[in-house]
Design an enzyme around this catalytic site. Sequence first.
Site, PDB file in Angstrom:
ATOM      1  N   TYR A  31       0.850  -1.184   0.000  1.00 34.46           N
ATOM      2  CA  TYR A  31       0.000   0.000   0.000  1.00 34.46           C
ATOM      3  C   TYR A  31       0.888   1.236   0.000  1.00 34.46           C
ATOM      4  O   TYR A  31       1.879   1.301   0.733  1.00 34.46           O
ATOM      5  CB  TYR A  31      -0.893   0.005   1.258  1.00 34.46           C
ATOM      6  CG  TYR A  31      -1.664   1.303   1.404  1.00 34.46           C
ATOM      7  CD1 TYR A  31      -2.925   1.442   0.844  1.00 34.46           C
ATOM      8  CD2 TYR A  31      -1.110   2.393   2.079  1.00 34.46           C
ATOM      9  CE1 TYR A  31      -3.626   2.633   0.949  1.00 34.46           C
ATOM     10  CE2 TYR A  31      -1.809   3.593   2.189  1.00 34.46           C
ATOM     11  CZ  TYR A  31      -3.062   3.700   1.620  1.00 34.46           C
ATOM     12  OH  TYR A  31      -3.736   4.884   1.719  1.00 34.46           O
ATOM     13  N   GLU A  35      -3.464   7.638  -3.786  1.00 38.17           N
ATOM     14  CA  GLU A  35      -3.335   6.278  -3.267  1.00 38.17           C
ATOM     15  C   GLU A  35      -3.003   5.298  -4.384  1.00 38.17           C
ATOM     16  O   GLU A  35      -3.603   5.360  -5.455  1.00 38.17           O
ATOM     17  CB  GLU A  35      -4.689   5.891  -2.661  1.00 38.17           C
ATOM     18  CG  GLU A  35      -4.601   5.034  -1.441  1.00 38.17           C
ATOM     19  CD  GLU A  35      -5.987   4.757  -0.879  1.00 38.17           C
ATOM     20  OE1 GLU A  35      -6.127   4.846   0.337  1.00 38.17           O
ATOM     21  OE2 GLU A  35      -6.917   4.457  -1.650  1.00 38.17           O
TER      22      GLU A  35
END
Length: 390
Positions: A108, A196
């Site tokens: 992530y 993101e």
Amino acid sequence: MKIHEYQAKMILKEFGIPVPKGGVAETPEKARSIAKELGGPVVVKAQIHAGGRGKGGGVKVVKGPAEAEKVARALLGSQLVTPQTRPEGQRVKQVLIEEAVETDRELYLGIVLDRAQAAPVVMASRAGGMEIEEVAATSPDQILTEVVNPALGLMAYQGRRLAFGLDLEKELAQGVAGVAQNFCRLFTARDCTLAEINPLVLVRGGQVLALDAKLDFDDNALFRHEEVRALRDLDEEAPLEVEASKHNLNYIKLEGDVGCMVNGAGLAMATMDLIQLAGAAPANFLDVGGGATEEMVEHAFRILVSDEDVRAIFINIFGGIMQTDRLARGLVRGIQTTGLNLPIVVRMVGTNEKEGWRILKESGLNFIQAADMKDAAQKISGLRQSGEMR
Ligand code: GDP
Ligand code: MN
């Protein structure tokens, strides 16, 4: 402002971040031809602004062109429901067809504007993929952070610190650190509020690839990013919010049932607190601004009453620059043209206040006059108790 995954990936590419090969399709046939060109297994990904598509069945790995066409046919035009959409879901207008990649690990990588730090903060985790929210909630120690000095960007040593914290070997660590630095450059250059990559994957053979991308831009900076503004998809935004922005009104839909119209953001915030204290909940945030015209007030009023959740209206106006008689005229016109039949509590003080009230009273319409904020709160809670708010 949010954009679609395929659009975000084009921006990532511009900043040197590797993404899978692919193309976007509006029809099943186009999906098939893109899959054919890519060769081998592909992923079909529904393009909507909400996340959680994997969980909602909006991301499917298929063997080849025929299956890609079939999955695209099912997705295109459907309402995709994910944990992040409204219950009725969001309509899929496009699918992204990409080469399917075999991944070793899903990481992530995210950047947010952190108000407490007054700076962007880069976050990275080895536990990327679809459960990142769960990880953040239950084991926040699994998320590494680096505060970015806005003037310097993410320094090389910070990128390395993140990468080694993820337990990556030297070559991959260099790749991930580079992606983090480039992503940070993108974040600042395009005035993002959130960015993101989840998952950022390590492909067999040692390559780093962004499998997903989400970018959210600061609306107040859009004036200097024409190329970003061009990516806006109004179908993904709340229709009343789109309508409001056309008339320069600041409108945000909320969950409650008291519609409010206020001038000035500070007063709007105070008004929402007041409504909560009165035991009710605001249906929206609506700031008509300091210098609203009669027409703006009328538009604002129309937007307010188009919200089916609204059961009562609270108008809270401080006439500083705004003249309350103008407001009153806009209000009366708004009520007459919409044929509204809901209780309206009005607290209105300031410039031309007497004239304003004269207009409201002579209209023959039923306004509930509140002397001050406290009185307004009592009148709103009174409406609920008396059953006038259905
Ligand atoms: P989101 O659920 O809306 O965040 O959509 P994502 O783009 O992140 O896709 C959901 C999941 O599908 C990812 O976490 C991956 O595990 C998986 N996925 C997406 N693209 C590929 C791919 O090309 N190959 C493989 N093996 N998995 C993929
Ligand atoms: Mn994702």
